[in-house]
Motif scaffolding. Structure first.
Motif, PDB file in Angstrom:
ATOM      1  N   ARG A 281       0.832  -1.242   0.037  1.00  0.00           N
ATOM      2  CA  ARG A 281      -0.094  -0.100  -0.034  1.00  0.00           C
ATOM      3  C   ARG A 281       0.955   1.346   0.046  1.00  0.00           C
ATOM      4  O   ARG A 281       0.603   2.260  -0.832  1.00  0.00           O
ATOM      5  CB  ARG A 281      -0.862   0.055   1.265  1.00  0.00           C
ATOM      6  N   ASN A 282       1.747   1.357   0.756  1.00  0.00           N
ATOM      7  CA  ASN A 282       2.992   2.325   0.811  1.00  0.00           C
ATOM      8  C   ASN A 282       4.032   2.231   0.050  1.00  0.00           C
ATOM      9  O   ASN A 282       4.954   3.007   0.095  1.00  0.00           O
ATOM     10  CB  ASN A 282       3.225   2.726   2.453  1.00  0.00           C
ATOM     11  N   GLN A 283       4.164   1.286  -0.899  1.00  0.00           N
ATOM     12  CA  GLN A 283       5.194   0.922  -1.878  1.00  0.00           C
ATOM     13  C   GLN A 283       6.538   0.840  -1.167  1.00  0.00           C
ATOM     14  O   GLN A 283       7.509   1.605  -1.969  1.00  0.00           O
ATOM     15  CB  GLN A 283       5.083   1.896  -2.880  1.00  0.00           C
TER      16      GLN A 283
ATOM     17  N   ASN B 260      17.968   6.636  -5.565  1.00  0.00           N
ATOM     18  CA  ASN B 260      16.484   6.958  -6.166  1.00  0.00           C
ATOM     19  C   ASN B 260      15.575   5.952  -5.565  1.00  0.00           C
ATOM     20  O   ASN B 260      14.487   6.036  -5.754  1.00  0.00           O
ATOM     21  CB  ASN B 260      16.167   6.754  -7.494  1.00  0.00           C
TER      22      ASN B 260
ATOM     23  N   PHE C 171      18.746   6.903   9.373  1.00  0.00           N
ATOM     24  CA  PHE C 171      18.450   7.800   8.471  1.00  0.00           C
ATOM     25  C   PHE C 171      17.252   7.352   7.372  1.00  0.00           C
ATOM     26  O   PHE C 171      17.371   6.400   7.105  1.00  0.00           O
ATOM     27  CB  PHE C 171      19.793   8.248   7.649  1.00  0.00           C
TER      28      PHE C 171
ATOM     29  N   HIS D 191       8.443   6.347   5.321  1.00  0.00           N
ATOM     30  CA  HIS D 191       7.645   7.295   4.520  1.00  0.00           C
ATOM     31  C   HIS D 191       8.521   8.695   4.531  1.00  0.00           C
ATOM     32  O   HIS D 191       8.177   9.677   4.351  1.00  0.00           O
ATOM     33  CB  HIS D 191       6.531   7.861   5.264  1.00  0.00           C
TER      34      HIS D 191
ATOM     35  N   ASP E 263      10.241  11.712   3.826  1.00  0.00           N
ATOM     36  CA  ASP E 263      10.524  12.965   3.193  1.00  0.00           C
ATOM     37  C   ASP E 263      11.649  13.607   3.622  1.00  0.00           C
ATOM     38  O   ASP E 263      11.949  13.468   4.877  1.00  0.00           O
ATOM     39  CB  ASP E 263       9.057  13.769   3.182  1.00  0.00           C
ATOM     40  N   PRO E 264      12.272  14.242   2.797  1.00  0.00           N
ATOM     41  CA  PRO E 264      13.693  14.826   3.477  1.00  0.00           C
ATOM     42  C   PRO E 264      13.468  16.084   4.288  1.00  0.00           C
ATOM     43  O   PRO E 264      13.291  17.110   3.933  1.00  0.00           O
ATOM     44  CB  PRO E 264      14.363  15.365   1.982  1.00  0.00           C
ATOM     45  N   VAL E 265      13.468  15.542   5.728  1.00  0.00           N
ATOM     46  CA  VAL E 265      13.445  16.573   6.855  1.00  0.00           C
ATOM     47  C   VAL E 265      15.218  16.783   7.223  1.00  0.00           C
ATOM     48  O   VAL E 265      15.569  15.531   7.486  1.00  0.00           O
ATOM     49  CB  VAL E 265      12.696  16.162   7.773  1.00  0.00           C
TER      50      VAL E 265
ATOM     51  N   ARG F 113       6.098  -0.049  -9.283  1.00  0.00           N
ATOM     52  CA  ARG F 113       5.072  -0.716  -9.993  1.00  0.00           C
ATOM     53  C   ARG F 113       5.431  -1.308 -11.520  1.00  0.00           C
ATOM     54  O   ARG F 113       6.276  -0.556 -12.094  1.00  0.00           O
ATOM     55  CB  ARG F 113       3.622   0.389 -10.181  1.00  0.00           C
TER      56      ARG F 113
END
Lengths: 479, 479
Positions: B107-109, B166, B183, B187, B189-191, B218
């Motif tokens: 679901r979250n790949q 990537n 690191f 999920h 995202d670059p913070v 996919r």
């Protein structure tokens, strides 16, 4: 100690480097730089310097270091997280005069730009060549590529084309010790550590970026842009999930909610239905071959999710108007409210409906109107909290509401920033997102470039808290 | 000082952590680890340790550090640049027992894997789900995801889908001080700083990777794979340029030259024409809609560049056979020569014909046969130099020829590695690619994680030369 703004030796030194007209000292001049797009924290820099060349940046950095005065870079000041606020004062190095596109190499698909080049200028310069610069933040008409590099900016087309780091091949930086380093370059293949990737998103905490090599992207042969009109944000959200689940990678999937629509329609008269619960801007691009089938499939999915209507942009001018409405949405907010705070939270795509319901509750709880316009395909939400900054009590409610929204993003498995950066606004969240060891690794990473934390202090990383501040010995380059 | 392999306290300590069968000490056992896919530099590690859990890795790292003994990670040992050679001896931490796929979240790949998971296992496990793990180095049947993370591996489909970085969302590492850092994550995202991106490609010089979160992709709805047969490598090279110039992004564009074809045909009997100068494997993928138009356009461009023939793979089994020929090309080399050295240089795509002519000259100059099979779409060349490592004089000619080839890559504006890393093989080139300040920044970056350079010393960065070695004070974490 002499206050910085009356430190005559420093002022003389700076004037010698950049000329009299490159040093701003009056309160009137400096007030312009007291904040950026984040209006909740303000601080007037002691001195503003406007260098025109890399050599001048080196000189300015050396003078500041010698004087023990902190300094920080600034592009156009469009940061929405206070990334350019001169917290604690110091010398602001405004890079707006370093605004030249130095080279365009179409054969090898790169350009070399100075940091003060406005994002849209590069694509405008490329008009007719078949190429463009892909990262397109909504503020692209004002924001600079140097600022985009600092914050790793995204934009509506991030969904398919990635964020700034995917388009930066190399960076030249003046480090706080006055040395100039170059990471990557025109034909950069990653040899050694990926310091280019590390430098993108450093929020000005490593040094002053003086040049960037950026990738140029070929224009898509064909584009189809559609507007889907939905009764509810839930329906629009489900359409997004279904489009992605169908294996389609749209060029963009942007949502505007009811309140946002009101403001945008009033400003730009596109013809949005004012009774809609939400609209989606859905764009497909690629080769001409097959593009209509993809567009038809998107339309079909939108209708299967109860879209009242799906309109295709009839021509390029209608398409541009639609994008203008989206990209200038923040500007339209002025019609609703004197001030706004645009938040930047991320949730897993599947949690968008839940998050929108949460925002609606928060809006009621704090009595703050919240408009939504965001990169729905990425789960990158931009709730815009409307308020009047002259009202201190209301302002505090906005801060509290923002914190609750961001906390909920974390709880749902997301993050507190998708593309605007940490700046000063979100430093308090870093302790919640990272362990002490993770933060220490980040502090030491900063210390590689900026060991005394004299360049843009008080940004990105919490200064104290669980971990004490770390400072490398001054002899670190002695060998 | 006690030799490491008879340091009884260290051996006892390691056995206590991983058990008797997890510590290899006999010369027979250790010889297996004397080199990797790069056979020109060999060194038997003093001890080989096979941990099964992160806790065991922490224990092993702590014991090594306490004993002042260097250590280094090893996956499957498929490095082609000597990345896993125990230069100067020490404790090799072989991660082959940490080979579990810990989680798959469609679901979250993303998936969570241990470092010893073989690359292809993940895609095999995903069969039938509609997803796969995109990075597909030719060695994917043997190489591990941990090793892919260390070297930022590419593969034939890099052209469209990018390299390992990537597809890595997060990394868990045991640092040389025994601390565990994470690191990124599922999920991500670059913070904050992009330490995940920095860790990918660290070649084991930061610490021991014990877990990775990787993105699942996919499956393409439609794939068309074609074989273009050309009289000359020049024609094939021009076809590549024209395909890219037409705005097509093929899933893969791979070239094999005449000598390579001979070996591959003899090994796998695909039916390659033995008199062809070069063949191109050209693959397009995407949505079913429009795919045939794209394939037809590629075919047309190949024919316009004098392709003698362009054949489409008739069915999935023919397609898989074609890819088997490409991916197992290195194995087929065994039919031509007892040893080989696969080089990994990059040139701008437009310089491929020039570079191939240069290699032909080098082949004559040094009397070394060179076969070519490479990622033509990326300009990432893999000349394979054939020799017999038992012949010292011939071996030296291979080393000299390799250096000339890599120097020419630099001269043409390229780089000395596209995807295999620096390892031990290419350290001497680092001084030519980077300034002293750039290298110092890299050394300090290493020192953030590995301050005493006890983890995988003598890799990636030159140890002396212009810049003296840098060592952070031991108190760096005292605060």
């Amino acid at each position: 100690m002499t206050p910085i703004e009356t430190n005559q030796a420093l002022l003389d030194g700076l004037r010698e480097i950049v000329g009299d007209d490159g040093v701003l000292t009056t309160m009137g001049d400096r007030l312009v730089y007291e904040c950026d797009g984040y209006v909740l924290e303000k601080q007037t820099p002691d001195i503003v310097v406007l260098p025109s060349t890399r050599a001048q940046v080196v000189g300015v950095v050396n003078r500041c270091r010698e004087a023990g005065v902190p300094f920080m870079p600034r592009g156009a000041g469009t940061s929405l997280a206070g990334g350019t606020v001169a917290v604690g004062g110091g010398v602001m190095i405004a890079l707006t005069r370093m605004n030249q596109i130095l080279e365009i190499d179409l054969r090898n698909q790169f350009a070399v730009v100075e940091p003060g080049v406005v994002n849209i200028w590069l694509t405008q310069r490329l008009k007719g060549t078949g190429f463009h610069y892909a990262p397109d933040p909504s503020s692209q008409g004002a924001c600079t590529i140097g600022g985009n590099v600092a914050t790793n900016s995204g934009g509506p087309h991030t969904l398919k084309y990635g964020v700034t780091v995917n388009h930066v091949l190399g960076v030249e930086m003046v480090l706080p010790d006055g040395n100039v380093v170059t990471f990557g370059g025109p034909h950069a293949d990653p040899v050694g550590y990926d310091l280019t990737g590390l430098a993108v998103g450093n929020e000005g905490t490593f040094g002053i970026c003086t040049k960037a090599w950026v990738r140029l992207s070929r224009d898509a042969q064909a584009v189809r842009t559609m507007l889907g009109i939905f009764e509810t944000v839930d329906d629009a959200s489900h359409a997004i999930s279904d489009i992605i689940a169908a294996g389609i990678v749209p060029a963009a999937l942007e949502m505007m909610d009811h309140l946002m629509l009101q403001a945008v329609e009033e400003a730009y008269q596109f013809g949005f239905p004012l009774d809609a619960g939400a609209v989606l801007i859905m764009e497909a691009d690629g080769l001409e071959a097959g593009i209509d089938e993809v567009a038809a499939r998107i339309e079909e999915i939108a209708r299967a999710n109860n879209a009242r209507d799906v309109r295709r942009a009839r021509d390029e001018s209608e398409r541009l108007l639609l994008w203008k409405c989206r990209k200038k949405a923040f500007g339209a907010i002025g019609r609703l409210s004197p001030s706004y705070c645009c938040q930047d939270g991320v949730v897993p795509r599947s949690k968008i409906p839940e998050m929108l319901r949460f925002m609606s509750d928060i809006s009621a709880k704090y009595d703050i109107r919240i408009a939504n316009v965001f990169h729905a395909g990425d789960g990158n939400m931009h709730p815009i909290l409307l308020f009047d900054e002259r009202d201190a009590e209301q302002t505090q409610r906005v801060v509290d509401a923002s914190h609750e929204i961001l906390s909920e993003c974390i709880r749902l498995g997301g993050s507190v920033t998708g593309e605007h950066g940490i700046g000063v606004e979100k430093i308090a969240f870093m302790d919640r997102l990272f362990t002490d060891d993770d933060l220490l690794a980040m502090r030491w990473t900063r210390a590689v470039f900026n060991p005394d934390n004299i360049c843009n202090p008080a940004k990105l990383l919490p200064s104290g808290g669980h971990c004490a501040e770390v400072s490398l010995p001054a002899t670190r380059r002695a060998t």
